[in-house]
Design a protein around this motif. Structure first.
Motif, PDB file in Angstrom:
ATOM      1  N   ASP A 148       0.800  -1.133   0.039  1.00 37.37           N
ATOM      2  CA  ASP A 148       0.146   0.023  -0.131  1.00 37.37           C
ATOM      3  C   ASP A 148       0.945   1.189  -0.007  1.00 37.37           C
ATOM      4  OD1 ASP A 148      -2.365  -1.312   0.107  1.00 37.37           O
ATOM      5  OD2 ASP A 148      -2.441  -1.574   2.297  1.00 37.37           O
ATOM      6  N   SER A 149       2.075   1.223   0.485  1.00 34.82           N
ATOM      7  CA  SER A 149       2.839   2.414   0.577  1.00 34.82           C
ATOM      8  C   SER A 149       4.511   1.926   0.885  1.00 34.82           C
ATOM      9  CB  SER A 149       2.493   3.250   1.831  1.00 34.82           C
ATOM     10  OG  SER A 149       2.588   2.421   3.228  1.00 34.82           O
ATOM     11  N   TYR A 150       5.264   2.949   0.657  1.00 37.21           N
ATOM     12  CA  TYR A 150       6.598   2.455   0.940  1.00 37.21           C
ATOM     13  C   TYR A 150       6.748   1.992   2.513  1.00 37.21           C
ATOM     14  CZ  TYR A 150      11.621   2.930   2.085  1.00 37.21           C
ATOM     15  OH  TYR A 150      12.814   2.556   2.458  1.00 37.21           O
ATOM     16  N   GLU A 151       5.952   2.611   3.470  1.00 38.43           N
ATOM     17  CA  GLU A 151       6.334   2.509   5.059  1.00 38.43           C
ATOM     18  C   GLU A 151       5.879   0.905   4.977  1.00 38.43           C
ATOM     19  OE1 GLU A 151       6.466   6.433   4.273  1.00 38.43           O
ATOM     20  OE2 GLU A 151       4.751   5.194   3.637  1.00 38.43           O
ATOM     21  N   GLN A 152       5.040   0.504   4.305  1.00 33.77           N
ATOM     22  CA  GLN A 152       4.520  -1.060   4.460  1.00 33.77           C
ATOM     23  C   GLN A 152       5.551  -1.848   3.824  1.00 33.77           C
ATOM     24  OE1 GLN A 152       1.311  -2.371   2.214  1.00 33.77           O
ATOM     25  NE2 GLN A 152       1.276  -4.402   3.103  1.00 33.77           N
ATOM     26  N   PHE A 153       6.109  -1.386   2.797  1.00 26.44           N
ATOM     27  CA  PHE A 153       7.310  -2.233   2.209  1.00 26.44           C
ATOM     28  C   PHE A 153       8.484  -2.010   3.211  1.00 26.44           C
ATOM     29  CE2 PHE A 153      11.395  -2.440   0.132  1.00 26.44           C
ATOM     30  CZ  PHE A 153      11.378  -3.367  -0.657  1.00 26.44           C
ATOM     31  N   GLU A 154       8.854  -1.014   3.801  1.00 27.91           N
ATOM     32  CA  GLU A 154      10.025  -1.327   4.856  1.00 27.91           C
ATOM     33  C   GLU A 154       9.587  -1.919   5.995  1.00 27.91           C
ATOM     34  OE1 GLU A 154      11.547   2.557   7.267  1.00 27.91           O
ATOM     35  OE2 GLU A 154      12.477   2.638   5.302  1.00 27.91           O
ATOM     36  N   LYS A 155       8.604  -1.923   6.563  1.00 24.74           N
ATOM     37  CA  LYS A 155       8.231  -2.688   7.423  1.00 24.74           C
ATOM     38  C   LYS A 155       8.213  -4.127   7.147  1.00 24.74           C
ATOM     39  CE  LYS A 155       4.222  -3.313  10.680  1.00 24.74           C
ATOM     40  NZ  LYS A 155       2.992  -3.152  11.271  1.00 24.74           N
ATOM     41  N   GLU A 156       7.902  -4.518   6.140  1.00 23.94           N
ATOM     42  CA  GLU A 156       7.937  -6.082   5.908  1.00 23.94           C
ATOM     43  C   GLU A 156       9.047  -6.612   5.377  1.00 23.94           C
ATOM     44  OE1 GLU A 156       4.590  -7.211   3.293  1.00 23.94           O
ATOM     45  OE2 GLU A 156       3.113  -6.100   4.494  1.00 23.94           O
ATOM     46  N   MET A 157       9.887  -5.677   4.458  1.00 26.24           N
ATOM     47  CA  MET A 157      11.027  -6.084   3.907  1.00 26.24           C
ATOM     48  C   MET A 157      12.279  -5.564   4.295  1.00 26.24           C
ATOM     49  SD  MET A 157       9.624  -8.163   1.811  1.00 26.24           S
ATOM     50  CE  MET A 157      10.845  -8.598   0.940  1.00 26.24           C
ATOM     51  N   VAL A 158      12.293  -4.385   4.845  1.00 27.01           N
ATOM     52  CA  VAL A 158      13.682  -4.142   5.397  1.00 27.01           C
ATOM     53  C   VAL A 158      13.811  -4.144   6.974  1.00 27.01           C
ATOM     54  CG1 VAL A 158      14.923  -1.780   5.522  1.00 27.01           C
ATOM     55  CG2 VAL A 158      13.331  -2.019   3.659  1.00 27.01           C
ATOM     56  N   ASP A 159      15.119  -4.770   7.127  1.00 25.33           N
ATOM     57  CA  ASP A 159      15.459  -5.220   8.518  1.00 25.33           C
ATOM     58  C   ASP A 159      15.958  -3.968   9.263  1.00 25.33           C
ATOM     59  OD1 ASP A 159      18.163  -4.896   7.881  1.00 25.33           O
ATOM     60  OD2 ASP A 159      18.029  -7.341   7.596  1.00 25.33           O
ATOM     61  N   THR A 160      16.308  -3.923  10.502  1.00 23.66           N
ATOM     62  CA  THR A 160      16.707  -2.766  11.531  1.00 23.66           C
ATOM     63  C   THR A 160      18.307  -2.640  10.912  1.00 23.66           C
ATOM     64  OG1 THR A 160      15.424  -3.882  13.111  1.00 23.66           O
ATOM     65  CG2 THR A 160      17.287  -2.112  13.615  1.00 23.66           C
ATOM     66  N   LYS A 161      19.079  -3.753  10.714  1.00 21.61           N
ATOM     67  CA  LYS A 161      20.326  -3.453  10.104  1.00 21.61           C
ATOM     68  C   LYS A 161      20.682  -2.543   8.888  1.00 21.61           C
ATOM     69  CE  LYS A 161      23.001  -6.926  10.532  1.00 21.61           C
ATOM     70  NZ  LYS A 161      23.882  -8.438  10.158  1.00 21.61           N
TER      71      LYS A 161
END
Length: 372
Positions: free
Chosen positions: A166-179
């Motif tokens: 739905d948004s970049y924020e959703q992508f980052e939440k699901e696919m981008v880890d803390t590191k």
């Protein structure tokens, strides 16, 4: 109904209007299918005496409805020469271009292959690579009683689809880890980087800059890491001429890069943009910033964010190759195949196949000896 074969550059150029019309209506077409890409490639590499145009064109009521963008490449095997019928250009996706909105694709494919077979005296082997799944050409080959046995898996191509989020924020939440997020924060804090995107038509200077970055990276990897396998596209004279021609005033070429506070390119990624898809084909980084781990991850985060913000494209295609880093970004991928068939009626082909089998036998014997 008529089929003809274009074998000269002037005839190739005359196809421009009809070729461009076909690619616009063919859902299987990629940037590698376009007239622009193929004609530029031929102008650069077609002067080689070992290459001959073999573009098969099928017409209905004098209207071009199907194109097989092929050439014959002569390979010198020392003992014998092999004429290989293959696609024009070099890339990750290839296909025949057809108007399947008005005509049955299997019939168009049948006509194209009938013409190819009728001219079997011209080639010793057909080798069609990077055939994407779910395309009309691959379906035809896999369903064909004879051709299917020569069609095999080649590789996979990963993609990020914007529609899956739905948004970049959703992508980052699901696919981008803390590191990964920490890498971005550190790089921004220490370099003050800026994310940039320019097209081939916006600037002439950028080509020179990325060519220099890529060659410096190659030199660094060789001298500091001992990596002899790294090559630079920009050091190959033919490829360099091709890329320079393709870049000039071309809005289908997009360059994404991170620029330091001092205006230096930290890392870049070149893409072809076609019908909403960004096809990645070349990347490089400045050795000056090699001590920062994960700068490629930072660039990808910024690229993906830009997809959601500026509506420039729907997908990022990572190209051919099954590499772990690609699957860290997406779980979506397509499979590519290759079709390779020897000419059964060619005496030259029989000799070459005998040589291939002999070579394979020698290799097997050598492996057995080494094992003992």
């Amino acid at each position: 109904m008529m089929t003809k074969i274009v074998t000269d550059t002037d005839g190739f150029l005359k196809l421009r209007e009809d070729w461009e019309k076909l690619t616009k209506i063919d859902p299987d077409a990629t940037y590698y299918s376009t007239f622009e890409f193929n004609y530029t490639w031929w102008l650069t590499f077609g002067q080689d005496p070992g290459k001959e145009l073999f573009i098969v064109c099928h017409y209905r009521d004098r209207e071009l409805v199907a194109i097989a963008p092929l050439m014959i490449r002569q390979i010198d095997k020392k003992i014998a020469k092999c004429n290989v019928l293959c696609f024009l250009g070099k890339g990750d996706y290839f296909s025949f271009i057809t108007d399947s909105s008005r005509f049955k694709s299997s019939i168009l494919m049948k006509e194209l292959f009938r013409t190819i077979e009728q001219h079997s005296s011209k080639w010793d082997k057909i080798e069609l690579t990077h055939l994407q799944m779910d395309t009309k050409l691959l379906r035809y080959l896999l369903r064909h009683d004879r051709y299917s046995q020569y069609t095999e898996y080649l590789t996979s191509c990963s993609r990020i689809n914007r529609d899956g989020f739905d948004s970049y924020e959703q992508f980052e939440k699901e696919m981008v880890d803390t590191k990964m997020k920490h890498k971005r924060i550190k790089l921004l804090r220490e370099t003050g980087y800026r994310f940039r995107c320019v097209s081939g038509g916006q600037t002439r200077d950028i080509y020179e800059q990325i060519a220099q970055v890529h060659q410096l990276e190659k030199k660094y990897l060789l001298e500091m890491k001992g990596r002899k396998e790294r090559r630079s596209l920009f050091e190959d004279r033919g490829m360099e001429r091709f890329l320079r021609r393709l870049f000039e005033d071309n809005d289908h070429i997009l360059l994404f890069y991170l620029e330091s506070g001092d205006g230096e390119i930290i890392i870049y990624k070149c893409c072809y943009l076609y019908q909403g898809v960004l096809y990645g084909w070349n990347t490089g980084y400045s050795p000056k910033f090699s001590h920062y781990h994960g700068i490629s991850d930072v660039l990808l985060m910024e690229m993906i964010r830009s997809l959601f913000e500026d509506d420039r494209a729907d997908q990022i295609d990572f190209g051919a190759g099954t590499y772990p880093w690609k699957f860290r970004w997406t779980n979506q991928f397509s499979v590519s195949y290759t079709f390779a068939m020897w000419n059964e009626s060619s005496r030259q082909s029989r000799l070459l196949r005998m040589l291939v089998r002999y070579r394979e036998l020698l290799r097997a014997v050598k492996q057995i000896r080494n094992a003992h």
